[in-house]
Each structure stands twice: as structure tokens, then as C-alpha cells.
Design a protein around this motif. Structure first.
Motif, PDB file in Angstrom:
ATOM      1  N   TYR A 210      20.327  11.774 -46.773  1.00  0.00           N
ATOM      2  CA  TYR A 210      21.016  10.485 -46.776  1.00  0.00           C
ATOM      3  C   TYR A 210      20.078   9.443 -46.173  1.00  0.00           C
ATOM      4  CZ  TYR A 210      25.333  13.255 -47.229  1.00  0.00           C
ATOM      5  OH  TYR A 210      26.312  14.131 -47.645  1.00  0.00           O
ATOM      6  N   LYS A 211      20.095   8.265 -46.734  1.00  0.00           N
ATOM      7  CA  LYS A 211      19.383   7.127 -46.154  1.00  0.00           C
ATOM      8  C   LYS A 211      20.425   6.081 -45.780  1.00  0.00           C
ATOM      9  CE  LYS A 211      15.794   3.650 -47.004  1.00  0.00           C
ATOM     10  NZ  LYS A 211      14.813   3.089 -47.984  1.00  0.00           N
ATOM     11  N   LEU A 212      20.595   5.881 -44.474  1.00  0.00           N
ATOM     12  CA  LEU A 212      21.575   4.937 -43.952  1.00  0.00           C
ATOM     13  C   LEU A 212      20.834   3.761 -43.323  1.00  0.00           C
ATOM     14  CD1 LEU A 212      24.455   4.091 -43.055  1.00  0.00           C
ATOM     15  CD2 LEU A 212      24.147   5.600 -41.056  1.00  0.00           C
ATOM     16  N   VAL A 213      21.022   2.579 -43.885  1.00  0.00           N
ATOM     17  CA  VAL A 213      20.345   1.378 -43.393  1.00  0.00           C
ATOM     18  C   VAL A 213      21.390   0.456 -42.776  1.00  0.00           C
ATOM     19  CG1 VAL A 213      18.859  -0.571 -43.975  1.00  0.00           C
ATOM     20  CG2 VAL A 213      18.624   1.593 -45.212  1.00  0.00           C
ATOM     21  N   ARG A 214      21.197   0.133 -41.496  1.00  0.00           N
ATOM     22  CA  ARG A 214      22.186  -0.686 -40.782  1.00  0.00           C
ATOM     23  C   ARG A 214      21.525  -1.845 -40.038  1.00  0.00           C
ATOM     24  NH1 ARG A 214      24.478   3.782 -36.989  1.00  0.00           N
ATOM     25  NH2 ARG A 214      22.320   4.470 -37.282  1.00  0.00           N
ATOM     26  N   LEU A 215      22.258  -2.927 -39.944  1.00  0.00           N
ATOM     27  CA  LEU A 215      21.874  -4.056 -39.106  1.00  0.00           C
ATOM     28  C   LEU A 215      22.906  -4.141 -38.001  1.00  0.00           C
ATOM     29  CD1 LEU A 215      19.970  -6.475 -38.683  1.00  0.00           C
ATOM     30  CD2 LEU A 215      21.468  -7.823 -40.173  1.00  0.00           C
ATOM     31  N   ARG A 216      22.452  -4.011 -36.752  1.00  0.00           N
ATOM     32  CA  ARG A 216      23.368  -4.015 -35.613  1.00  0.00           C
ATOM     33  C   ARG A 216      23.325  -5.377 -34.924  1.00  0.00           C
ATOM     34  NH1 ARG A 216      24.374   1.476 -34.596  1.00  0.00           N
ATOM     35  NH2 ARG A 216      26.353   0.665 -33.856  1.00  0.00           N
ATOM     36  N   TYR A 217      24.493  -5.871 -34.574  1.00  0.00           N
ATOM     37  CA  TYR A 217      24.630  -7.185 -33.936  1.00  0.00           C
ATOM     38  C   TYR A 217      25.114  -7.027 -32.503  1.00  0.00           C
ATOM     39  CZ  TYR A 217      24.497  -9.337 -38.614  1.00  0.00           C
ATOM     40  OH  TYR A 217      24.131  -9.749 -39.871  1.00  0.00           O
ATOM     41  N   THR A 218      24.671  -7.933 -31.634  1.00  0.00           N
ATOM     42  CA  THR A 218      25.208  -8.036 -30.282  1.00  0.00           C
ATOM     43  C   THR A 218      25.663  -9.472 -30.074  1.00  0.00           C
ATOM     44  OG1 THR A 218      22.948  -8.401 -29.452  1.00  0.00           O
ATOM     45  CG2 THR A 218      23.840  -6.173 -29.275  1.00  0.00           C
ATOM     46  N   ASP A 219      26.948  -9.625 -29.756  1.00  0.00           N
ATOM     47  CA  ASP A 219      27.533 -10.963 -29.605  1.00  0.00           C
ATOM     48  C   ASP A 219      27.175 -11.865 -30.776  1.00  0.00           C
ATOM     49  OD1 ASP A 219      28.785 -10.274 -27.242  1.00  0.00           O
ATOM     50  OD2 ASP A 219      27.152 -10.970 -25.978  1.00  0.00           O
ATOM     51  N   LYS A 220      27.285 -11.301 -31.986  1.00  0.00           N
ATOM     52  CA  LYS A 220      27.092 -11.990 -33.265  1.00  0.00           C
ATOM     53  C   LYS A 220      25.630 -12.322 -33.586  1.00  0.00           C
ATOM     54  CE  LYS A 220      31.751 -13.970 -33.283  1.00  0.00           C
ATOM     55  NZ  LYS A 220      32.571 -15.194 -33.428  1.00  0.00           N
ATOM     56  N   ASN A 221      24.690 -11.863 -32.759  1.00  0.00           N
ATOM     57  CA  ASN A 221      23.271 -12.065 -33.041  1.00  0.00           C
ATOM     58  C   ASN A 221      22.673 -10.796 -33.637  1.00  0.00           C
ATOM     59  OD1 ASN A 221      22.921 -14.751 -31.831  1.00  0.00           O
ATOM     60  ND2 ASN A 221      23.306 -13.707 -29.895  1.00  0.00           N
ATOM     61  N   PRO A 222      21.931 -10.879 -34.749  1.00  0.00           N
ATOM     62  CA  PRO A 222      21.256  -9.679 -35.253  1.00  0.00           C
ATOM     63  C   PRO A 222      20.271  -9.172 -34.210  1.00  0.00           C
ATOM     64  CG  PRO A 222      20.435 -11.666 -36.357  1.00  0.00           C
ATOM     65  CD  PRO A 222      21.616 -12.076 -35.543  1.00  0.00           C
ATOM     66  N   ASN A 223      20.369  -7.889 -33.892  1.00  0.00           N
ATOM     67  CA  ASN A 223      19.612  -7.343 -32.757  1.00  0.00           C
ATOM     68  C   ASN A 223      18.619  -6.270 -33.173  1.00  0.00           C
ATOM     69  OD1 ASN A 223      19.164  -5.296 -30.555  1.00  0.00           O
ATOM     70  ND2 ASN A 223      20.236  -6.847 -29.346  1.00  0.00           N
ATOM     71  N   VAL A 224      19.074  -5.340 -34.016  1.00  0.00           N
ATOM     72  CA  VAL A 224      18.212  -4.202 -34.375  1.00  0.00           C
ATOM     73  C   VAL A 224      18.482  -3.801 -35.822  1.00  0.00           C
ATOM     74  CG1 VAL A 224      19.892  -2.619 -33.343  1.00  0.00           C
ATOM     75  CG2 VAL A 224      17.592  -1.806 -33.821  1.00  0.00           C
ATOM     76  N   PHE A 225      17.414  -3.477 -36.524  1.00  0.00           N
ATOM     77  CA  PHE A 225      17.471  -3.015 -37.911  1.00  0.00           C
ATOM     78  C   PHE A 225      17.081  -1.545 -37.909  1.00  0.00           C
ATOM     79  CE2 PHE A 225      15.694  -2.429 -42.191  1.00  0.00           C
ATOM     80  CZ  PHE A 225      16.678  -3.010 -42.972  1.00  0.00           C
ATOM     81  N   ILE A 226      18.007  -0.684 -38.319  1.00  0.00           N
ATOM     82  CA  ILE A 226      17.801   0.768 -38.196  1.00  0.00           C
ATOM     83  C   ILE A 226      17.920   1.452 -39.560  1.00  0.00           C
ATOM     84  CG2 ILE A 226      18.526   2.886 -37.021  1.00  0.00           C
ATOM     85  CD1 ILE A 226      19.985   1.199 -34.989  1.00  0.00           C
ATOM     86  N   THR A 227      16.949   2.301 -39.843  1.00  0.00           N
ATOM     87  CA  THR A 227      17.002   3.172 -41.014  1.00  0.00           C
ATOM     88  C   THR A 227      17.074   4.616 -40.534  1.00  0.00           C
ATOM     89  OG1 THR A 227      15.678   1.597 -42.290  1.00  0.00           O
ATOM     90  CG2 THR A 227      15.880   3.842 -43.164  1.00  0.00           C
ATOM     91  N   THR A 228      18.115   5.331 -40.948  1.00  0.00           N
ATOM     92  CA  THR A 228      18.340   6.703 -40.498  1.00  0.00           C
ATOM     93  C   THR A 228      18.377   7.654 -41.689  1.00  0.00           C
ATOM     94  OG1 THR A 228      19.613   5.942 -38.576  1.00  0.00           O
ATOM     95  CG2 THR A 228      19.911   8.234 -39.248  1.00  0.00           C
ATOM     96  N   TYR A 229      17.687   8.786 -41.541  1.00  0.00           N
ATOM     97  CA  TYR A 229      17.667   9.824 -42.566  1.00  0.00           C
ATOM     98  C   TYR A 229      18.353  11.064 -42.016  1.00  0.00           C
ATOM     99  CZ  TYR A 229      14.151   6.774 -44.628  1.00  0.00           C
ATOM    100  OH  TYR A 229      13.485   5.680 -45.151  1.00  0.00           O
TER     101      TYR A 229
END
Length: 239
Positions: free
Chosen positions: A123-142
Motif C-alpha cells: 500500500y502507498k498511503l500519502v498524507r498531508l498533516r496539519y497543525t492548527d490548520k497549517n500544513p506541517n508534514v507531508f508523509i508517504t507510507t508503504y
């Protein structure tokens, strides 16, 4: 310059912490601040740079100097916990946007990291995580499909990845992480709302269950302007 820059720095900081200069506000230019405080531009420049270095301000090309959100303290280098759990511990509201979630064949790098064969399904899971509505981290997980055959129906905007692992009998027990500093390319800069070439914390992580089976390989790009990482080290006895 004497200590005038400290007076300017203090007044600017007071304006930031009081909300007079709120997050995202573009502060006056060097020339305007020089007139406002009746000091030289080098004095203003030094005062502003102190606040930039401390994370209160950020210089943006073609936009000016803007007020930043407070730094997000990341302590996952000390313990295993989900992003949401960390943020909740620090009183920060987090959100997740799933960019994509699909199956694909593993490249050699991914297969080696997950102890799979090249071209095995992951599986390739691509997520953009926000903190207090600000984009914080871009993560790709296999994740190996062989360990989690029924995962595609999971809504990872609501479900925590580590909770899903635990529910399916593969709790994360240990994690190996490597940290680099890289520069944001155009695509990542756009996703994280930063400038191309801005520095990023770049983590490679492999998570293992209690049987030392690798169950996730993640690549995370954290904004360096709003994140700080804490480390806790113990000295081994006899050393």
C-alpha cells in the motif's frame, strides 16, 4: 547600534505575542520600521533577524516578513506515538488530508526496507498533516499488503495508522529513524505552503512489530520553520 536593536526586538515581540501582529501578518518593511522606531535599518535588520532565528518571524521572497505560528514540539524521537496523540498532548489541533491511498508494486528500496520481494504489492498511503490548520508534514507510507490484506477501505482521515496496525495484530514495537536536512522542491513547497528551496526535516522510518517484522516504511518531510524536535539521551552505565 548599541542595544537599540534589543528594544526594537522586545517591542516587536510584544506586538506578536499580544496579537497586534497576528499569525500570517506581514510586518512593516525595514524602511517603515526604521522610521517608526527612529533607528537605522541595520538596527532593524538585526532585531528582525533575532525573531526570525527564534521562529517568530519568517522572511518570504516577494512577500516580506510574516508572523509565524509557534513552533510545534515533536517528541516522537523519544517515544512511539501517533502524530495525533503527540499534537493532542501539546494542545494542538491536528487534521489529516489523504492525498492518495492505493496498491502498487514495491521498488527495490521499499522491498528491502520491508523485507519483501521487489514488485510485491504494497500500500502507498500519502498524507498531508496539519497543525492548527497549517500544513506541517507531508508523509508517504508503504505497508505490505501481505500483512494487511483488507486495508483499502480504511478512512485515514479519521483512523490512526498505529491503531489500525494494533487492531490487526501488528502493534508497532520499535522504530528505526534516520534524519536528514533537505531543500523543498517545487511540489513539496506548494503542498506545505513554503518557498521552493526552504529547508525541511527529512525522516526515513521503518516500524517493526514485536516479532521484528517490518510493517511500515515512511518518508516524512517536516517544515523546519514551525517544528522543533526534542531528544532525550541516557548514558550507559560504565561509559
Amino acid at each position: 547600534m548599541s542595544a537599540l536593536y534589543l528594544d526594537v526586538k522586545k517591542d516587536l515581540l510584544d506586538k506578536i505575542t499580544s496579537g497586534e501582529y497576528s499569525e500570517g501578518t506581514i510586518i512593516p518593511t525595514e524602511h517603515e520600521l526604521s522610521d517608526l522606531y527612529n533607528v537605522s535599518r541595520p538596527t532593524i535588520r538585526k532585531a528582525v533577524q533575532i525573531l526570525v532565528d527564534a521562529g517568530y518571524l519568517e522572511k518570504k521572497k516577494k512577500r516580506g516578513t510574516i508572523v509565524c505560528a509557534p513552533k510545534v514540539i515533536q517528541d516522537f524521537t523519544q517515544s512511539i506515538s501517533s502524530f495525533d496523540t503527540q499534537m493532542k498532548r501539546h494542545g494542538i489541533v491536528s487534521q489529516t488530508q489523504v492525498i492518495s491511498f492505493k496498491k502498487e508494486q514495491a521498488s527495490k528500496e521499499i522491498a528491502d526496507s520491508l523485507h519483501q520481494q521487489e514488485k510485491d504489492l504494497v500500500y502507498k498511503l500519502v498524507r498531508l498533516r496539519y497543525t492548527d490548520k497549517n500544513p506541517n508534514v507531508f508523509i508517504t507510507t508503504y505497508i505490505p499488503v501481505s500483512l494487511f490484506p483488507e486495508l483499502l477501505d480504511t478512512d485515514f482521515t479519521q483512523e490512526r495508522l498505529y491503531d489500525v496496525f494494533e487492531a490487526q495484530g501488528h502493534s508497532i514495537d520499535t522504530i528505526d529513524r534516520e534524519l536528514e536536512m533537505i531543500k523543498a522542491d517545487d511540489t513539496i513547497a506548494d503542498m506545505l505552503d513554503i518557498e521552493e528551496g526552504d529547508p525541511l526535516f527529512y525522516f526515513h522510518s521503518i516500524g517493526y512489530d514485536i516479532n521484528k517484522t517490518p510493517i511500515e516504511y515512511s518518508i516524512a518531510r517536516y517544515r523546519s520553520d514551525i517544528n522543533t524536535f526534542t531528544l532525550h539521551l541516557n548514558r550507559h552505565k560504565g561509559e
